[in-house]
Design a protein around this motif. Structure first.
Motif, short mmCIF file in Angstrom:
data_model
loop_
_atom_site.label_atom_id
_atom_site.label_comp_id
_atom_site.label_asym_id
_atom_site.label_seq_id
_atom_site.Cartn_x
_atom_site.Cartn_y
_atom_site.Cartn_z
N PRO A 1 -26.82 -20.88 -20.13
CA PRO A 1 -26.13 -22.18 -20.23
C PRO A 1 -24.78 -22.08 -20.95
O PRO A 1 -23.80 -22.72 -20.56
CB PRO A 1 -27.12 -23.04 -21.01
N ALA A 2 -24.74 -21.25 -22.03
CA ALA A 2 -23.47 -21.08 -22.74
C ALA A 2 -22.44 -20.38 -21.86
O ALA A 2 -21.24 -20.70 -21.89
CB ALA A 2 -23.70 -20.30 -24.03
N PHE A 3 -22.91 -19.42 -21.05
CA PHE A 3 -22.01 -18.71 -20.13
C PHE A 3 -21.43 -19.69 -19.11
O PHE A 3 -20.23 -19.64 -18.81
CB PHE A 3 -22.80 -17.58 -19.44
N ILE A 4 -22.27 -20.57 -18.58
CA ILE A 4 -21.80 -21.54 -17.60
C ILE A 4 -20.82 -22.52 -18.23
O ILE A 4 -19.80 -22.91 -17.62
CB ILE A 4 -22.98 -22.30 -16.97
N ALA A 5 -21.10 -22.91 -19.49
CA ALA A 5 -20.19 -23.83 -20.18
C ALA A 5 -18.84 -23.17 -20.43
O ALA A 5 -17.79 -23.82 -20.38
CB ALA A 5 -20.81 -24.28 -21.48
N GLN A 6 -18.89 -21.85 -20.71
CA GLN A 6 -17.64 -21.12 -20.96
C GLN A 6 -16.87 -20.88 -19.66
O GLN A 6 -15.63 -20.88 -19.66
CB GLN A 6 -17.97 -19.78 -21.63
N HIS A 7 -17.58 -20.69 -18.55
CA HIS A 7 -16.95 -20.41 -17.26
C HIS A 7 -17.53 -21.36 -16.21
O HIS A 7 -18.45 -20.98 -15.47
CB HIS A 7 -17.19 -18.95 -16.84
#
Length: 308
Positions: free
Chosen positions: A250-256
């Motif tokens: 989820p953090a990866f998706i929020a970042q990218h």
């Protein structure tokens, strides 16, 4: 005796006098009615210059027994006042009991004058014969004005030559705009296809982690499934900036956010990777695994290039 001789002499002279008009009438040329002769001269007699060809036509109806011999026609090549007879053509056809003749004479002007002059097509005489008699067909002269090519007052023709008119320009602005628009669309299409399908790292936006992983993944043999999983993990780590675990998706998706459409596929990849790398379980064949990883890596590469 002397009186008888004088009477005989007078009688002979009288007979000769009476016979002379009959012989003269028999030997004189038979006249032709003016209505039997038609002469057609050129249509214009002004503005003619050197080199022009003039045509005159003579049509005549002859009585029975009369013919026009070709030897009695004007001679081709004859010249007079710089006018040459360049062609002579005779046509004949039956007209009732007589004959109809059409004579075509073509003259070419070779005379040179420095000022307007009056010239003429020469008078011609055509002879027709028949039954030891002869008739003549007169063709009167025809006058015309000859115009000089250059006025005699010109000191130099070269100095007075007028420039030729330039060709009318063609409006090309509209065609240029259409050409530029088509070239622009073509360039945009080529660049779009290049960035979607190209795999060269030196191209802008072509050297991302997932693009590099895709190129290397294609060269791996199908049996190297663990190496294939590791290549994708390295691409995720480089993109995220640190090691990426399943809990960090989820953090990866929020970042990218550009990878958001593939979040479910990324989670499925991490589950399959954990089962293969740590538990040693693999539910699919090696070829199927490599094909699925190539498909996912390509989708990630397209998102990386913002092509999706």
């Amino acid at each position: 005796m002397k009186n008888r001789f004088l009477v005989s002499l007078l009688r002979g002279l009288l007979l000769v006098a009476l016979a002379t008009p009959m012989w003269a009438a028999a030997s004189a040329p038979t006249p032709i009615n003016a209505g039997d002769i038609r002469i057609e001269n050129p249509s214009r007699n002004v503005g003619l210059t050197i080199g022009d060809v003039l045509t005159r036509t003579v049509s005549v109806d002859l009585p029975p027994g009369f013919r026009i011999a070709k030897s009695a026609l004007p001679q081709k090549g004859s010249q007079q006042q710089g006018i040459e007879l360049v062609d002579v053509k005779l046509e004949e056809k039956s007209a009732g009991k007589g004959m109809h003749y059409t004579l075509t004479l073509r003259y070419q002007i070779f005379a040179h004058r420095t000022q307007p002059s009056v010239l003429q097509l020469p008078a011609e005489t055509i002879a027709a014969t028949g039954d030891k008699q002869a008739v003549t067909i007169p063709v009167p002269a025809w006058r015309f004005w000859l115009s000089p090519l250059a006025a005699s007052t010109m000191a130099s023709a070269k100095a007075n030559v007028m420039p030729e008119l330039p060709p009318a320009p063609i409006a090309t602005q509209e065609h240029k705009l259409r050409l530029y628009a088509c070239l622009g669309l073509l360039a945009a299409g080529v660049l779009g296809l290049l960035y979607i399908n190209a795999e060269r790292a030196w191209l802008p936006l072509m050297g991302g982690p997932f693009a590099q992983a895709y190129r290397r993944l294609k060269r791996l043999p199908a049996a190297s499934t663990q190496a294939a999983y590791l290549l994708l993990h390295q691409a995720f780590n480089r993109t995220y900036g640190s090691s990426l675990f399943a809990a960090d998706i989820p953090a990866f998706i929020a970042q990218h956010p550009r990878f958001a459409p593939l979040q479910a596929d990324i989670e499925a990849f991490f589950q399959a990777s954990a089962a293969s790398l740590f538990a040693g379980r693999q539910s699919e064949t090696e070829n199927k695994v490599k094909a699925d990883l190539l498909h996912l890596c390509r989708q990630l590469r397209d998102c990386e290039r913002r092509a999706r």
